[in-house]
Design a protein around this motif. Structure first.
Motif, mmCIF file in Angstrom:
data_model
loop_
_atom_site.group_PDB
_atom_site.id
_atom_site.type_symbol
_atom_site.label_atom_id
_atom_site.label_comp_id
_atom_site.label_asym_id
_atom_site.label_seq_id
_atom_site.Cartn_x
_atom_site.Cartn_y
_atom_site.Cartn_z
ATOM 1 N N THR A 99 28.471 -43.107 60.385
ATOM 2 C CA THR A 99 27.888 -44.805 60.461
ATOM 3 C C THR A 99 26.459 -44.504 59.498
ATOM 4 O OG1 THR A 99 29.170 -45.111 62.258
ATOM 5 C CG2 THR A 99 28.165 -46.183 61.860
ATOM 6 N N TRP A 100 26.704 -45.742 58.618
ATOM 7 C CA TRP A 100 26.107 -45.801 57.368
ATOM 8 C C TRP A 100 24.679 -46.963 58.326
ATOM 9 C CZ3 TRP A 100 25.407 -42.018 55.021
ATOM 10 C CH2 TRP A 100 26.318 -41.396 54.706
ATOM 11 N N LEU A 101 23.731 -46.442 58.665
ATOM 12 C CA LEU A 101 22.481 -47.645 58.973
ATOM 13 C C LEU A 101 21.514 -48.419 58.387
ATOM 14 C CD1 LEU A 101 20.190 -44.592 60.865
ATOM 15 C CD2 LEU A 101 22.241 -46.313 61.836
ATOM 16 N N GLY A 102 21.444 -49.452 58.663
ATOM 17 C CA GLY A 102 20.950 -50.804 57.975
ATOM 18 C C GLY A 102 21.895 -51.327 56.888
ATOM 19 N N SER A 103 20.782 -51.539 55.838
ATOM 20 C CA SER A 103 21.666 -51.943 54.308
ATOM 21 C C SER A 103 22.077 -50.474 53.455
ATOM 22 C CB SER A 103 20.394 -52.365 53.662
ATOM 23 O OG SER A 103 18.888 -51.935 53.694
ATOM 24 N N GLY A 104 21.641 -49.191 53.995
ATOM 25 C CA GLY A 104 21.896 -48.146 53.205
ATOM 26 C C GLY A 104 20.544 -47.805 52.124
ATOM 27 N N GLY A 105 21.024 -46.524 51.259
ATOM 28 C CA GLY A 105 19.678 -47.119 50.619
ATOM 29 C C GLY A 105 19.504 -45.406 49.956
ATOM 30 N N GLY A 157 28.475 -45.980 48.772
ATOM 31 C CA GLY A 157 28.035 -46.422 47.643
ATOM 32 C C GLY A 157 27.458 -48.354 48.155
ATOM 33 N N LYS A 158 26.753 -48.046 49.749
ATOM 34 C CA LYS A 158 25.979 -49.269 50.278
ATOM 35 C C LYS A 158 24.825 -48.842 50.148
ATOM 36 C CE LYS A 158 25.723 -50.805 54.713
ATOM 37 N NZ LYS A 158 26.051 -50.628 56.702
ATOM 38 N N THR A 159 24.383 -49.997 49.835
ATOM 39 C CA THR A 159 22.862 -50.250 49.094
ATOM 40 C C THR A 159 22.053 -51.316 49.757
ATOM 41 O OG1 THR A 159 23.643 -50.699 46.265
ATOM 42 C CG2 THR A 159 22.924 -48.571 47.551
ATOM 43 N N PRO A 160 21.149 -51.865 48.909
ATOM 44 C CA PRO A 160 20.356 -53.223 49.835
ATOM 45 C C PRO A 160 21.062 -53.924 48.557
ATOM 46 C CG PRO A 160 18.823 -51.703 50.334
ATOM 47 C CD PRO A 160 20.022 -50.710 49.165
ATOM 48 N N ASN A 161 20.889 -53.591 47.368
ATOM 49 C CA ASN A 161 21.850 -55.047 46.136
ATOM 50 C C ASN A 161 22.374 -54.451 45.491
ATOM 51 O OD1 ASN A 161 21.813 -52.266 45.245
ATOM 52 N ND2 ASN A 161 19.196 -52.553 42.938
ATOM 53 N N GLY A 162 23.817 -54.151 45.927
ATOM 54 C CA GLY A 162 25.038 -54.195 45.868
ATOM 55 C C GLY A 162 25.410 -52.933 45.055
ATOM 56 N N SER A 163 24.297 -52.015 44.224
ATOM 57 C CA SER A 163 25.029 -51.295 43.271
ATOM 58 C C SER A 163 25.383 -50.536 43.014
ATOM 59 C CB SER A 163 23.180 -51.084 42.535
ATOM 60 O OG SER A 163 22.530 -50.182 43.902
ATOM 61 N N GLY A 164 26.223 -49.986 44.198
ATOM 62 C CA GLY A 164 27.396 -49.062 43.967
ATOM 63 C C GLY A 164 26.454 -47.772 44.538
ATOM 64 N N GLY A 165 27.590 -46.595 44.191
ATOM 65 C CA GLY A 165 26.964 -45.390 44.410
ATOM 66 C C GLY A 165 27.357 -44.417 43.330
ATOM 67 N N SER A 166 26.604 -43.396 43.583
ATOM 68 C CA SER A 166 26.543 -42.055 42.341
ATOM 69 C C SER A 166 26.465 -40.785 42.666
ATOM 70 C CB SER A 166 25.321 -42.515 41.473
ATOM 71 O OG SER A 166 24.399 -41.978 42.052
ATOM 72 N N ILE A 167 27.178 -40.238 41.938
ATOM 73 C CA ILE A 167 27.159 -38.498 42.271
ATOM 74 C C ILE A 167 26.398 -37.998 41.027
ATOM 75 C CG2 ILE A 167 28.615 -36.338 42.715
ATOM 76 C CD1 ILE A 167 30.682 -37.380 44.338
ATOM 77 N N ASP A 168 25.655 -37.327 41.041
ATOM 78 C CA ASP A 168 25.507 -37.058 39.294
ATOM 79 C C ASP A 168 25.253 -35.359 40.049
ATOM 80 O OD1 ASP A 168 24.368 -36.519 36.861
ATOM 81 O OD2 ASP A 168 22.252 -37.383 37.516
ATOM 82 N N ILE A 169 25.755 -34.900 39.025
ATOM 83 C CA ILE A 169 25.897 -33.627 39.024
ATOM 84 C C ILE A 169 24.944 -32.985 36.988
ATOM 85 C CG2 ILE A 169 26.764 -31.103 38.742
ATOM 86 C CD1 ILE A 169 28.990 -32.435 40.548
ATOM 87 N N ASP A 170 23.078 -32.537 37.456
ATOM 88 C CA ASP A 170 22.502 -32.234 36.104
ATOM 89 C C ASP A 170 22.563 -30.623 35.696
ATOM 90 O OD1 ASP A 170 21.950 -32.304 33.350
ATOM 91 O OD2 ASP A 170 20.202 -33.565 34.343
ATOM 92 N N VAL A 171 23.240 -29.900 35.371
ATOM 93 C CA VAL A 171 22.973 -28.602 35.534
ATOM 94 C C VAL A 171 23.030 -27.269 34.064
ATOM 95 C CG1 VAL A 171 23.714 -28.193 37.411
ATOM 96 C CG2 VAL A 171 25.166 -28.114 36.272
ATOM 97 N N ASN A 172 22.311 -26.756 33.586
ATOM 98 C CA ASN A 172 21.903 -25.926 32.938
ATOM 99 C C ASN A 172 23.235 -24.517 33.307
ATOM 100 O OD1 ASN A 172 20.576 -27.288 31.759
ATOM 101 N ND2 ASN A 172 18.727 -26.961 33.214
ATOM 102 N N GLY A 173 24.287 -24.520 32.309
ATOM 103 C CA GLY A 173 25.625 -23.594 32.953
ATOM 104 C C GLY A 173 26.883 -24.322 33.173
ATOM 105 N N HIS A 174 27.722 -22.882 34.063
ATOM 106 C CA HIS A 174 29.152 -23.586 34.584
ATOM 107 C C HIS A 174 29.609 -24.174 35.563
ATOM 108 C CE1 HIS A 174 29.865 -20.574 31.404
ATOM 109 N NE2 HIS A 174 29.592 -19.917 32.071
ATOM 110 N N VAL A 175 30.399 -25.254 35.936
ATOM 111 C CA VAL A 175 30.000 -25.333 36.877
ATOM 112 C C VAL A 175 31.629 -25.578 37.612
ATOM 113 C CG1 VAL A 175 30.472 -27.439 37.961
ATOM 114 C CG2 VAL A 175 28.389 -27.878 36.926
ATOM 115 N N GLU A 176 31.943 -24.901 38.823
ATOM 116 C CA GLU A 176 33.215 -24.839 39.598
ATOM 117 C C GLU A 176 32.450 -25.719 40.605
ATOM 118 O OE1 GLU A 176 35.031 -21.364 42.212
ATOM 119 O OE2 GLU A 176 34.159 -20.738 40.425
ATOM 120 N N LEU A 177 34.305 -26.873 40.639
ATOM 121 C CA LEU A 177 34.406 -27.987 41.731
ATOM 122 C C LEU A 177 35.357 -27.849 42.398
ATOM 123 C CD1 LEU A 177 32.850 -31.108 39.771
ATOM 124 C CD2 LEU A 177 31.705 -29.058 41.271
ATOM 125 N N VAL A 178 35.332 -27.137 43.846
ATOM 126 C CA VAL A 178 36.530 -26.519 44.257
ATOM 127 C C VAL A 178 36.656 -27.482 45.714
ATOM 128 C CG1 VAL A 178 37.988 -24.296 45.958
ATOM 129 C CG2 VAL A 178 35.750 -24.117 43.844
#
Length: 205
Positions: A99-105, A157-178
């Motif tokens: 349960t997210w609190l307040g306006s998120g962010g 994706g709950k933010t005070p200004n309604g900008s939405g949410g993001s998942i950012d993966i910025d790495v130097n090498g292989h990525v394995e997403l299971v």
């Protein structure tokens, strides 16, 4: 030096860990990894870690939880960061979900000098960011980020200004997403004993 986290950490403000690192001169922002600790004379400064190259280890029984809108969790490691315990920023964890609190962010940042491995639930209202600042280590087989089968990243994706949410993966090498990735929604699960009876995804947008 390295950091081993086990047990529950519930705080009303921000939560930051630096394993094998220290804040930069004059202080570092929560999301800034920091710098290598000072070295002895004639020795190149190196990030701290245990004998396995781990700078931050979050045990499977651990829970890191910030209890405020707009709060931030940051886990920074000079070499590897291993997260096997639950990490939740800005929400109350219940039997069926968060349960997210307040306006998120709220945000989660995980950064490592070499490799990040997640095999647990990571959740935030605004964003989750995974970063590596250098190449994987000699024993990492080129793997910079692995999300295991028991792992998942969810951003409501709950933010005070309604900008939405993001998942950012910025790495130097292989990525394995299971494991699962969800941005812009919340997972709610109904359990029957030790088994999931049903699961639904709800959007905050």
């Amino acid at each position: 030096r390295w950091v081993y986290l086990e047990g529950a950490a519930k705080v009303t403000g921000d939560f930051v860990v630096r394993g094998g690192l220290r804040p930069a001169s004059g202080g570092s922002a929560i999301t800034d990894p920091g710098v290598f600790p000072p070295a002895a004379a004639g020795v190149t400064a190196q990030p701290g870690a245990n004998t396995s190259g781990v700078s931050v280890f979050v045990h499977p029984t651990a829970q890191i939880n910030t209890l405020g809108a707009g709060t931030n969790i940051a886990l920074h490691g000079g070499q590897d960061v291993i997260v096997n315990g639950r990490v939740t920023a800005g929400g109350v964890v219940g039997e069926s979900g968060v349960t997210w609190l307040g306006s998120g962010g709220s945000t989660v940042t995980i950064s490592a000098g070499q490799r990040v491995a997640v095999d647990s639930a990571i959740a935030a209202a605004k964003s989750v960011r995974v970063i590596t600042t250098g190449a994987p280590g000699a024993g990492d087989q080129g793997m910079a980020f692995k999300l295991g089968s028991a792992g998942g990243i969810a951003v409501a994706g709950k933010t005070p200004n309604g900008s939405g949410g993001s998942i950012d993966i910025d790495v130097n090498g292989h990525v394995e997403l299971v494991g699962a990735l969800l941005s812009g929604g919340t997972v709610k699960q109904i359990w029957n004993g030790s088994k999931i009876r049903s699961e639904e995804h709800t959007s905050e947008l």
